[in-house]
Design a protein around this motif. Structure first.
Motif, PDB file in Angstrom:
ATOM      1  N   UNK A 141       0.861  -1.186   0.000  1.00 47.35           N
ATOM      2  CA  UNK A 141       0.000   0.000   0.000  1.00 47.35           C
ATOM      3  C   UNK A 141       0.892   1.229   0.000  1.00 47.35           C
ATOM      4  N   UNK A 142       0.877   1.954  -1.120  1.00 45.08           N
ATOM      5  CA  UNK A 142       1.664   3.182  -1.235  1.00 45.08           C
ATOM      6  C   UNK A 142       0.855   4.374  -0.739  1.00 45.08           C
ATOM      7  N   UNK A 143       1.571   5.389  -0.287  1.00 39.26           N
ATOM      8  CA  UNK A 143       0.949   6.611   0.207  1.00 39.26           C
ATOM      9  C   UNK A 143       1.260   7.742  -0.761  1.00 39.26           C
ATOM     10  N   UNK A 144       0.211   8.302  -1.336  1.00 42.50           N
ATOM     11  CA  UNK A 144       0.363   9.402  -2.284  1.00 42.50           C
ATOM     12  C   UNK A 144      -0.220  10.667  -1.670  1.00 42.50           C
ATOM     13  N   UNK A 145       0.365  11.806  -1.987  1.00 43.99           N
ATOM     14  CA  UNK A 145      -0.092  13.082  -1.422  1.00 43.99           C
ATOM     15  C   UNK A 145      -0.835  13.883  -2.491  1.00 43.99           C
ATOM     16  N   UNK A 146      -2.044  14.315  -2.139  1.00 39.47           N
ATOM     17  CA  UNK A 146      -2.955  14.908  -3.114  1.00 39.47           C
ATOM     18  C   UNK A 146      -3.642  16.140  -2.538  1.00 39.47           C
ATOM     19  N   UNK A 147      -3.867  17.118  -3.399  1.00 38.76           N
ATOM     20  CA  UNK A 147      -4.607  18.323  -3.019  1.00 38.76           C
ATOM     21  C   UNK A 147      -5.941  18.347  -3.753  1.00 38.76           C
ATOM     22  N   UNK A 148      -7.026  18.571  -3.021  1.00 37.38           N
ATOM     23  CA  UNK A 148      -8.331  18.800  -3.646  1.00 37.38           C
ATOM     24  C   UNK A 148      -8.410  20.292  -3.964  1.00 37.38           C
ATOM     25  N   UNK A 149      -8.527  20.602  -5.238  1.00 33.53           N
ATOM     26  CA  UNK A 149      -8.276  21.969  -5.692  1.00 33.53           C
ATOM     27  C   UNK A 149      -9.446  22.928  -5.510  1.00 33.53           C
ATOM     28  N   UNK A 298      -0.315  21.825   1.398  1.00 33.31           N
ATOM     29  CA  UNK A 298      -1.698  21.518   1.758  1.00 33.31           C
ATOM     30  C   UNK A 298      -2.163  20.155   1.300  1.00 33.31           C
ATOM     31  N   UNK A 299      -1.230  19.323   0.814  1.00 31.20           N
ATOM     32  CA  UNK A 299      -1.611  17.981   0.343  1.00 31.20           C
ATOM     33  C   UNK A 299      -1.914  17.055   1.522  1.00 31.20           C
ATOM     34  N   UNK A 300      -2.784  16.087   1.283  1.00 31.59           N
ATOM     35  CA  UNK A 300      -3.126  15.080   2.284  1.00 31.59           C
ATOM     36  C   UNK A 300      -3.086  13.696   1.639  1.00 31.59           C
ATOM     37  N   UNK A 301      -3.024  12.628   2.446  1.00 28.36           N
ATOM     38  CA  UNK A 301      -2.748  11.290   1.910  1.00 28.36           C
ATOM     39  C   UNK A 301      -3.945  10.586   1.270  1.00 28.36           C
ATOM     40  N   UNK A 302      -3.652   9.851   0.208  1.00 27.14           N
ATOM     41  CA  UNK A 302      -4.538   8.822  -0.325  1.00 27.14           C
ATOM     42  C   UNK A 302      -3.680   7.559  -0.474  1.00 27.14           C
ATOM     43  N   UNK A 303      -4.338   6.400  -0.588  1.00 23.04           N
ATOM     44  CA  UNK A 303      -3.575   5.158  -0.700  1.00 23.04           C
ATOM     45  C   UNK A 303      -3.708   4.557  -2.096  1.00 23.04           C
ATOM     46  N   UNK A 304      -2.717   3.765  -2.438  1.00 23.11           N
ATOM     47  CA  UNK A 304      -2.626   3.071  -3.716  1.00 23.11           C
ATOM     48  C   UNK A 304      -2.358   1.609  -3.394  1.00 23.11           C
ATOM     49  N   UNK A 305      -3.357   0.741  -3.639  1.00 26.94           N
ATOM     50  CA  UNK A 305      -3.313  -0.644  -3.159  1.00 26.94           C
ATOM     51  C   UNK A 305      -2.870  -1.641  -4.217  1.00 26.94           C
TER      52      UNK A 305
END
Length: 322
Positions: A141-149, A298-305
């Motif tokens: 499970x990878x952790x990616x950092x994403x911003x909701x624009x 301001x990015x927050x985590x999402x996962x990549x399974x």
């Protein structure tokens, strides 16, 4: 199940495959055959098409390595691609047919690299549920950092200060991949990690020519020349930071200014800005400095399974439907 048919992809399916992507709820340009086949010499393609009553209902970009079928190793993400409108029962039966087909072809496991949910045009968790039924192993499970624009920028104090210092720099929507690749990206990756970019300059140039609306290059300059740059993979909802790098100790704030321009000008109307993962060691470790830099915008985590599915587990699907 007699209504279903599984077919291995061949060049005769080229148009049908690509046309399917246009009506899929979870496909991106990475699954276009012209993108997938830029590295066809490195992988043994074993992509699959599934039909129900001669209508194409799902496709699986994949390659074969021994007794393992991978949802394509040459792509950042993958899995089963679904039409915009498809019943869950149809997805369920299509998956079972694929497992039976693979078992008959002496393939033991599927290594499934799921599509992060931010790339889907509508909810597409069919396979997440079926992984549970099949007792698939979540092995990475990878952790990616994403911003909701659509949210107000929440930069850290340090980011704000560096962006302010860099306001005199020039931001350019550029076609000049070679300068960024040869002067900044390749030397930095070599010095810091002793690796090369996933794509060679020749490959990324060819892909950008093929997908000019999806692959973009942005650079930052001062009067003395190029300071920083990034290559972005753009999908309908997401701008993904594929490559980003800067000259060290040249101009403080150049990289911060670059990201700020992307977030507030170029991609302000996208849904998400995806910085990508900060993982090493197959997801087991996090590069904290890299993660903190992304988080400071301001990015927050999402996962990549990533799942491992035993092909012979298909009998577990027999008694699910009541």
């Amino acid at each position: 199940m007699e209504d279903y048919k599984v077919v291995k992809y061949s060049s005769s399916n080229y148009k049908e495959w690509n046309d399917f992507l246009d009506t899929s709820r979870n496909a991106t340009f990475l699954f276009h055959r012209d993108f997938m086949e830029y590295h066809s010499d490195r992988f043994r393609d074993f992509s699959l098409l599934v039909y129900r009553k001669n209508k194409l209902i799902t496709i699986l970009p994949a390659n074969l390595d021994g007794e393992l079928l991978y949802s394509h190793q040459g792509l950042s993400y993958g899995g089963f691609l679904l039409p915009n409108k498809v019943a869950f029962k149809t997805v369920f039966e299509a998956l079972k047919c694929v497992l039976v087909f693979l078992e008959r072809n002496d393939i033991k496991k599927i290594i499934l690299k799921q599509i992060p949910k931010i790339y889907c045009n509508k909810p597409s968790d069919d396979l997440d549920y079926l992984m549970f039924i099949l007792k698939a192993k979540l092995f990475r499970r990878d952790l990616s950092m994403t911003i909701k624009l659509d949210k107000k920028n929440q930069y850290s104090t340090l980011r704000k200060r560096k962006i302010k210092k860099a306001q005199n720099l020039k931001f350019v929507d550029d076609t000049d991949l070679p300068s960024f690749w040869n002067l900044i990206l390749i030397p930095n990756l070599k010095k810091k990690f002793n690796v090369k970019p996933v794509h060679s300059l020749e490959e990324i140039t060819r892909l950008k020519q093929t997908f000019p609306y999806n692959i973009k290059q942005f650079n930052v300059f001062d009067d003395d020349g190029l300071l920083a740059g990034c290559t972005v993979f753009e999908t309908e909802k997401v701008a993904h930071l594929q490559y980003v790098s800067t000259k060290k100790n040249i101009k403080d704030g150049a990289l911060d200014f670059l990201i700020h321009q992307l977030l507030t000008t170029v991609y302000k109307n996208k849904t998400y800005f995806d910085f990508g993962i900060s993982n090493e060691n197959q997801g087991k470790n996090i590069n904290l400095g890299l993660l903190n830099w992304k988080q400071s915008f301001g990015a927050s985590p999402i996962v990549h399974d990533f799942y491992e599915i035993k092909v012979n587990s298909h009998p577990l699907l027999n008694n699910v439907m009541l």
